[in-house]
Design a protein around this motif. Sequence first.
Motif, PDB file in Angstrom:
ATOM      1  N   ILE A 184     -46.270  14.014 100.438  1.00  0.00           N
ATOM      2  CA  ILE A 184     -46.241  13.210  99.212  1.00  0.00           C
ATOM      3  C   ILE A 184     -45.738  11.817  99.576  1.00  0.00           C
ATOM      4  N   ASN A 185     -46.504  10.796  99.164  1.00  0.00           N
ATOM      5  CA  ASN A 185     -46.126   9.410  99.431  1.00  0.00           C
ATOM      6  C   ASN A 185     -46.190   8.591  98.155  1.00  0.00           C
ATOM      7  N   LYS A 186     -45.175   7.777  97.943  1.00  0.00           N
ATOM      8  CA  LYS A 186     -45.125   6.905  96.769  1.00  0.00           C
ATOM      9  C   LYS A 186     -46.161   5.804  96.911  1.00  0.00           C
ATOM     10  N   ARG A 210     -45.887   6.876  90.752  1.00  0.00           N
ATOM     11  CA  ARG A 210     -47.218   7.353  91.145  1.00  0.00           C
ATOM     12  C   ARG A 210     -47.148   7.752  92.613  1.00  0.00           C
ATOM     13  N   TYR A 211     -47.668   8.944  92.888  1.00  0.00           N
ATOM     14  CA  TYR A 211     -47.569   9.506  94.225  1.00  0.00           C
ATOM     15  C   TYR A 211     -48.917  10.043  94.681  1.00  0.00           C
ATOM     16  N   ASP A 212     -49.223   9.800  95.951  1.00  0.00           N
ATOM     17  CA  ASP A 212     -50.392  10.388  96.602  1.00  0.00           C
ATOM     18  C   ASP A 212     -49.950  11.738  97.159  1.00  0.00           C
ATOM     19  N   THR A 231     -47.631  12.075  88.844  1.00  0.00           N
ATOM     20  CA  THR A 231     -46.433  11.435  88.325  1.00  0.00           C
ATOM     21  C   THR A 231     -45.396  12.540  88.117  1.00  0.00           C
TER      22      THR A 231
END
Length: 107
Positions: free
Chosen positions: A39-41, A46-48, A60
């Motif tokens: 998980i990356n911001k 909002r996160y990828d 989110t």
Amino acid sequence: MKELKFARSIEINSKPDVIYKVITDIPRIPDFWHGTREINKIGENRYDVKFAFPSRAVSTFEFDRNSFIFIQNYIKGPFTGYTKIQLNTMEIRAYLQRNGISSLAHH
């Protein structure tokens, strides 16, 4: 309507506030949700999300510290919906709803 159910149970000898601090540490989510690889911001809340299978989503997060509720909203990707985790001293409940498929995982 089809129903999707899954459950994973672990015994934790700790107070809900300690558990809540761990599960709301977003970068650590892949440590305990094994279907999530990374998980990356990517923006303000909002996160990828990179899954263990070859796909991604945008999520989110919502937190209610007073009720020990943690919600992950899947807003774009292979499915949409949310995962809701609520802690109390007796049980951990995870409510799932994805594209009209819902279930309750009860630990």
